[in-house]
Design an enzyme around this catalytic site. Structure first.
Site, PDB file in Angstrom:
ATOM      1  CG  ASP A 154      -2.047   1.014   1.102  1.00  0.00           C
ATOM      2  OD1 ASP A 154      -3.219   0.582   1.020  1.00  0.00           O
ATOM      3  OD2 ASP A 154      -1.770   2.231   1.071  1.00  0.00           O
TER       4      ASP A 154
ATOM      5  CG  HIS B 261      -8.644  -2.855  -2.354  1.00  0.00           C
ATOM      6  ND1 HIS B 261      -9.606  -2.171  -3.061  1.00  0.00           N
ATOM      7  CD2 HIS B 261      -8.444  -2.144  -1.217  1.00  0.00           C
ATOM      8  CE1 HIS B 261      -9.970  -1.099  -2.388  1.00  0.00           C
ATOM      9  NE2 HIS B 261      -9.296  -1.061  -1.254  1.00  0.00           N
TER      10      HIS B 261
ATOM     11  CG  HIS C 218      -6.769  -2.762   3.179  1.00  0.00           C
ATOM     12  ND1 HIS C 218      -6.080  -1.585   2.985  1.00  0.00           N
ATOM     13  CD2 HIS C 218      -7.983  -2.563   2.619  1.00  0.00           C
ATOM     14  CE1 HIS C 218      -6.844  -0.727   2.345  1.00  0.00           C
ATOM     15  NE2 HIS C 218      -8.020  -1.289   2.110  1.00  0.00           N
TER      16      HIS C 218
END
Ligand code: AMP
Length: 118
Positions: free
Chosen positions: A28, A95, A97
């Protein structure tokens, strides 16, 4: 084309961790923990709610491989997907995380007015 489709196609550079023909893991750009990795499908799926179960099953296997590669499989990690507007999803491409590398608190998830909902 959305920003994560550009990353998946190689049109936009990223800091890749692991890739196969269907999924990609990369760091990220704005990490919220010592380990903060995003895992995406290479095909465009907007969010978790739109994800076919068979894709989710393959993605689960891929996420576990990433966790093992990075070494958080033993120490533990948090898996988050923001699904839609109220969840604060900023990028409309599915997505997950992967957060870890330290003891994570829940503090950053608490709203100032969260008592209203308890
Ligand atoms: P979400 O709020 O769940 O949609 O999270 C989007 C995440 O994508 C945020 O944590 C951003 O920091 C991250 N992000 C946005 N653009 C990029 C990029 N080009 N490379 C890596 N991470 C990104």
């Amino acid at each position: 084309m959305c920003i994560f489709c550009k990353i998946a196609s190689g049109e936009m550079n990223t800091n890749k961790i692991l890739e196969d023909e269907s999924f990609l893991a990369f760091h990220d750009v704005n990490p919220k923990a010592p380990v903060h990795i995003l895992v995406i499908p290479k095909t465009h799926i907007e969010k978790f709610d739109d994800t076919p179960p068979e894709v989710m099953a393959q993605m689960t296997t891929f996420i576990k491989k990433v966790a093992n590669l990075i070494g958080v499989d033993k120490s533990g990690y948090r898996l988050i997907t923001n699904n839609g507007e109220d969840a604060g999803q900023e990028v409309a491409h599915l997505h997950f995380h992967i957060l870890g590398g330290t003891k994570l608190s829940w503090q950053h998830l608490q709203d100032t007015n969260s008592k209203e909902f308890i």
